[in-house]
Scaffold this motif. Sequence first.
Motif, PDB file in Angstrom:
ATOM      1  N   ALA A 156      -0.545   5.422  -9.594  1.00 48.69           N
ATOM      2  CA  ALA A 156       0.638   4.610  -9.902  1.00 48.69           C
ATOM      3  C   ALA A 156       1.571   4.525  -8.703  1.00 48.69           C
ATOM      4  O   ALA A 156       2.110   3.458  -8.387  1.00 48.69           O
ATOM      5  CB  ALA A 156       1.359   5.209 -11.105  1.00 48.69           C
ATOM      6  N   GLU A 157       1.754   5.638  -8.030  1.00 51.81           N
ATOM      7  CA  GLU A 157       2.645   5.686  -6.870  1.00 51.81           C
ATOM      8  C   GLU A 157       2.147   4.787  -5.739  1.00 51.81           C
ATOM      9  O   GLU A 157       2.937   4.133  -5.046  1.00 51.81           O
ATOM     10  CB  GLU A 157       2.758   7.131  -6.391  1.00 51.81           C
ATOM     11  CG  GLU A 157       3.532   7.326  -5.102  1.00 51.81           C
ATOM     12  CD  GLU A 157       3.345   8.724  -4.532  1.00 51.81           C
ATOM     13  OE1 GLU A 157       3.153   8.844  -3.299  1.00 51.81           O
ATOM     14  OE2 GLU A 157       3.376   9.702  -5.317  1.00 51.81           O
ATOM     15  N   SER A 158       0.834   4.754  -5.546  1.00 52.12           N
ATOM     16  CA  SER A 158       0.269   4.016  -4.414  1.00 52.12           C
ATOM     17  C   SER A 158      -0.107   2.578  -4.755  1.00 52.12           C
ATOM     18  O   SER A 158      -0.560   1.832  -3.873  1.00 52.12           O
ATOM     19  CB  SER A 158      -0.981   4.740  -3.900  1.00 52.12           C
ATOM     20  OG  SER A 158      -1.995   4.790  -4.890  1.00 52.12           O
ATOM     21  N   ALA A 159       0.079   2.171  -5.988  1.00 48.05           N
ATOM     22  CA  ALA A 159      -0.345   0.826  -6.406  1.00 48.05           C
ATOM     23  C   ALA A 159       0.274  -0.290  -5.564  1.00 48.05           C
ATOM     24  O   ALA A 159      -0.438  -1.224  -5.163  1.00 48.05           O
ATOM     25  CB  ALA A 159      -0.053   0.628  -7.892  1.00 48.05           C
ATOM     26  N   PRO A 160       1.587  -0.252  -5.261  1.00 47.59           N
ATOM     27  CA  PRO A 160       2.155  -1.343  -4.445  1.00 47.59           C
ATOM     28  C   PRO A 160       1.483  -1.471  -3.074  1.00 47.59           C
ATOM     29  O   PRO A 160       1.203  -2.585  -2.625  1.00 47.59           O
ATOM     30  CB  PRO A 160       3.627  -0.944  -4.315  1.00 47.59           C
ATOM     31  CG  PRO A 160       3.898  -0.106  -5.529  1.00 47.59           C
ATOM     32  CD  PRO A 160       2.637   0.656  -5.754  1.00 47.59           C
ATOM     33  N   LEU A 161       1.214  -0.347  -2.435  1.00 51.79           N
ATOM     34  CA  LEU A 161       0.547  -0.383  -1.131  1.00 51.79           C
ATOM     35  C   LEU A 161      -0.856  -0.955  -1.266  1.00 51.79           C
ATOM     36  O   LEU A 161      -1.248  -1.854  -0.508  1.00 51.79           O
ATOM     37  CB  LEU A 161       0.483   1.025  -0.538  1.00 51.79           C
ATOM     38  CG  LEU A 161      -0.377   1.185   0.722  1.00 51.79           C
ATOM     39  CD1 LEU A 161       0.202   0.392   1.883  1.00 51.79           C
ATOM     40  CD2 LEU A 161      -0.508   2.675   1.087  1.00 51.79           C
ATOM     41  N   ARG A 162      -1.607  -0.457  -2.224  1.00 50.15           N
ATOM     42  CA  ARG A 162      -2.985  -0.900  -2.378  1.00 50.15           C
ATOM     43  C   ARG A 162      -3.055  -2.370  -2.789  1.00 50.15           C
ATOM     44  O   ARG A 162      -3.940  -3.113  -2.329  1.00 50.15           O
ATOM     45  CB  ARG A 162      -3.698   0.001  -3.384  1.00 50.15           C
ATOM     46  CG  ARG A 162      -3.871   1.438  -2.879  1.00 50.15           C
ATOM     47  CD  ARG A 162      -4.665   2.330  -3.828  1.00 50.15           C
ATOM     48  NE  ARG A 162      -3.948   2.639  -5.060  1.00 50.15           N
ATOM     49  CZ  ARG A 162      -4.243   2.137  -6.250  1.00 50.15           C
ATOM     50  NH1 ARG A 162      -5.244   1.275  -6.366  1.00 50.15           N
ATOM     51  NH2 ARG A 162      -3.544   2.471  -7.314  1.00 50.15           N
ATOM     52  N   ASP A 163      -2.114  -2.788  -3.625  1.00 46.98           N
ATOM     53  CA  ASP A 163      -2.095  -4.193  -4.035  1.00 46.98           C
ATOM     54  C   ASP A 163      -1.770  -5.121  -2.864  1.00 46.98           C
ATOM     55  O   ASP A 163      -2.316  -6.229  -2.759  1.00 46.98           O
ATOM     56  CB  ASP A 163      -1.078  -4.403  -5.161  1.00 46.98           C
ATOM     57  CG  ASP A 163      -1.513  -3.761  -6.474  1.00 46.98           C
ATOM     58  OD1 ASP A 163      -2.704  -3.412  -6.590  1.00 46.98           O
ATOM     59  OD2 ASP A 163      -0.656  -3.587  -7.366  1.00 46.98           O
ATOM     60  N   SER A 164      -0.900  -4.660  -1.975  1.00 52.57           N
ATOM     61  CA  SER A 164      -0.539  -5.497  -0.822  1.00 52.57           C
ATOM     62  C   SER A 164      -1.734  -5.687   0.110  1.00 52.57           C
ATOM     63  O   SER A 164      -1.907  -6.753   0.707  1.00 52.57           O
ATOM     64  CB  SER A 164       0.627  -4.866  -0.058  1.00 52.57           C
ATOM     65  OG  SER A 164       0.236  -3.660   0.595  1.00 52.57           O
ATOM     66  N   ILE A 165      -2.566  -4.662   0.222  1.00 53.54           N
ATOM     67  CA  ILE A 165      -3.774  -4.779   1.046  1.00 53.54           C
ATOM     68  C   ILE A 165      -4.789  -5.688   0.355  1.00 53.54           C
ATOM     69  O   ILE A 165      -5.418  -6.546   0.990  1.00 53.54           O
ATOM     70  CB  ILE A 165      -4.388  -3.396   1.318  1.00 53.54           C
ATOM     71  CG1 ILE A 165      -3.392  -2.507   2.096  1.00 53.54           C
ATOM     72  CG2 ILE A 165      -5.698  -3.526   2.079  1.00 53.54           C
ATOM     73  CD1 ILE A 165      -2.972  -3.065   3.423  1.00 53.54           C
ATOM     74  N   ALA A 166      -4.949  -5.513  -0.957  1.00 48.33           N
ATOM     75  CA  ALA A 166      -5.903  -6.337  -1.699  1.00 48.33           C
ATOM     76  C   ALA A 166      -5.545  -7.819  -1.611  1.00 48.33           C
ATOM     77  O   ALA A 166      -6.442  -8.681  -1.578  1.00 48.33           O
ATOM     78  CB  ALA A 166      -5.952  -5.889  -3.154  1.00 48.33           C
ATOM     79  N   ALA A 167      -4.249  -8.113  -1.553  1.00 55.05           N
ATOM     80  CA  ALA A 167      -3.814  -9.514  -1.495  1.00 55.05           C
ATOM     81  C   ALA A 167      -4.213 -10.178  -0.186  1.00 55.05           C
ATOM     82  O   ALA A 167      -4.300 -11.410  -0.111  1.00 55.05           O
ATOM     83  CB  ALA A 167      -2.302  -9.587  -1.694  1.00 55.05           C
ATOM     84  N   ASN A 168      -4.460  -9.383   0.842  1.00 54.68           N
ATOM     85  CA  ASN A 168      -4.790  -9.925   2.162  1.00 54.68           C
ATOM     86  C   ASN A 168      -6.277  -9.890   2.495  1.00 54.68           C
ATOM     87  O   ASN A 168      -6.695 -10.442   3.519  1.00 54.68           O
ATOM     88  CB  ASN A 168      -4.018  -9.160   3.243  1.00 54.68           C
ATOM     89  CG  ASN A 168      -2.529  -9.467   3.215  1.00 54.68           C
ATOM     90  OD1 ASN A 168      -2.136 -10.633   3.239  1.00 54.68           O
ATOM     91  ND2 ASN A 168      -1.716  -8.428   3.149  1.00 54.68           N
ATOM     92  N   VAL A 169      -7.063  -9.204   1.677  1.00 53.47           N
ATOM     93  CA  VAL A 169      -8.504  -9.111   1.930  1.00 53.47           C
ATOM     94  C   VAL A 169      -9.237  -9.423   0.628  1.00 53.47           C
ATOM     95  O   VAL A 169      -9.302  -8.574  -0.267  1.00 53.47           O
ATOM     96  CB  VAL A 169      -8.911  -7.716   2.443  1.00 53.47           C
ATOM     97  CG1 VAL A 169     -10.386  -7.710   2.831  1.00 53.47           C
ATOM     98  CG2 VAL A 169      -8.055  -7.292   3.622  1.00 53.47           C
ATOM     99  N   SER A 170      -9.776 -10.587   0.532  1.00 55.36           N
ATOM    100  CA  SER A 170     -10.434 -11.018  -0.695  1.00 55.36           C
ATOM    101  C   SER A 170     -11.660 -10.159  -1.002  1.00 55.36           C
ATOM    102  O   SER A 170     -12.504  -9.918  -0.135  1.00 55.36           O
ATOM    103  CB  SER A 170     -10.849 -12.488  -0.552  1.00 55.36           C
ATOM    104  OG  SER A 170     -11.555 -12.921  -1.691  1.00 55.36           O
ATOM    105  N   GLY A 171     -11.727  -9.708  -2.237  1.00 54.64           N
ATOM    106  CA  GLY A 171     -12.896  -8.971  -2.702  1.00 54.64           C
ATOM    107  C   GLY A 171     -12.947  -7.519  -2.307  1.00 54.64           C
ATOM    108  O   GLY A 171     -13.909  -6.824  -2.657  1.00 54.64           O
ATOM    109  N   LEU A 172     -11.959  -7.033  -1.586  1.00 54.09           N
ATOM    110  CA  LEU A 172     -11.976  -5.634  -1.143  1.00 54.09           C
ATOM    111  C   LEU A 172     -11.573  -4.705  -2.291  1.00 54.09           C
ATOM    112  O   LEU A 172     -10.555  -4.921  -2.949  1.00 54.09           O
ATOM    113  CB  LEU A 172     -11.023  -5.445   0.037  1.00 54.09           C
ATOM    114  CG  LEU A 172     -10.969  -4.050   0.655  1.00 54.09           C
ATOM    115  CD1 LEU A 172     -12.323  -3.663   1.247  1.00 54.09           C
ATOM    116  CD2 LEU A 172      -9.886  -3.975   1.728  1.00 54.09           C
TER     117      LEU A 172
END
Length: 508
Positions: A185-201
């Motif tokens: 839960a704590e890291s979700a914003p960071l991980r979501d921001s990366i996912a938004a920039n790399v499709s399918g990762l």
Amino acid sequence: MMGTRVVFALLLIARFASADLLLAYSIERHGARNESDAAGGPTLLPEGQLQAWKAGAAYLARYLNTSTCSADNTCLDVKSPANLPGPEYGVVGTVNGTWNNFNSLFRASALDRTIMTARSFLDAVFPPINPPTPTQYLPDGQQVVPVYSLPEDGNTITRAYTACPTYDARLLDWYQSDEFKAKEAESAPLRDSIAANVSGLNTSLTNWWNVYDGFNVYRTYGVGTPMPDVDNQTFAQMQELAYWLETSKMRSNLTGNLLAGPLLADLLAYLGAAQTAAISNVLDAVYYRIVHLSAHYNTQLGILGAFALDQLPAAANLTWFKKIPSLAAIMVFELHGSGSDGIPQSLAVRLVMQDGPAANYTAIPLPCATAGDGAEALAGPGACTLDAFTQMVQPLAMNNSQWCDACANTGMTMCQLQTAARTLAAANATLAANGLAIDSSGSAPAGSSGSGSGLSDGAWAGILVGCIVAVSALFGVAFVAYRRRLLKEVDQARLSGMQAGAVLPSAV
């Protein structure tokens, strides 16, 4: 009485002052590598070769160069000619055979990155006899040192972390823990921001090391899967999360001795051989003084986990509990001894680490150490007597049979053969209980033809032999089929790449 005590104290001081380093058993993490899955897996990069070479140069200075190692009593070799750039490796019994395959052993996981790391490391430990000059641009007199690879099928010494279902199950349980879910839960914003920039990762927390590793390799070395640029602050957050994940997975409550048990058994065997040579008082006794493993950071952290050093207050500030070992980091078990002719050796074990080639060697305190005792006086802070070390490690060490059972491994050939042998032994025991067991000659015991069957002993023996041969044949067919399926699954997993999102220990 006072005079006697003074003399005894002076004798102790003299013995400690003349301490010798009898054995160095080292485990090194490989250098920087790319992401390709060509033959041998990811390839060691030129930068990784340099990292390993620098680690070798530091090892040379600490253990083999008499002009630098004598100050800390860490010299393994005192016989190399002073006019050479380093020690000589050659054939035993020849003039250039100071070091040889009778007193030094270099092994590596059967992977490109570890074999190449060992080769680069050794190019510095045993440098060319004639270095370059202003008129001779290439060195000559290269010293070729053999590196023995540990086959993937059966390598429990450096790669146990990739093949232990019991450990995998503990990880899967931990992934469901409150601690892990809170970090998700704590890291979700960071991980979501990366996912938004790399499709399918796959940016799940369980797969985060692979995400960070892909960004790091491309960002640092310009190879691998192209990744979008991120600012320094975001990359630092990605790294911190990846380090938390990898070090947490290697806590002692998860690893126990599963990932290091066979390595510790290997270590005890070489320590025992050195001890035998030390107490024999035989000049120039032959035993392995250098044992080196080119391995992985999980190999190193598995040792710390087996020792439960994360529960030891004296080791609370150890760097490797906060971050993974740096590229080409090395840890060394040193066996120190003192004594003279006719006097039994005093032996002590010390564990030291170098967190990357540019770092200093520092001690890792052992749980068996007692502050201020003779072992620390002999070998340095954090050391313990060889007897105390052996008593601590022996219950943690495992042979291959014990490891197969503890890890519930059914994939390695040796574990499958062990299961087959037990199955056949159990079958024979059942037959024996009914008076039908086969003896070493292949015949059924006398009287086993009873039961009113009308069959002779020879007929019973033939039937039983046929049954066992049939079972063995069926097992062989099943094993070949299973092995083919296993290799196919491994190949498919490799081809799936980062997008697959492995949740178990990464192949690092």
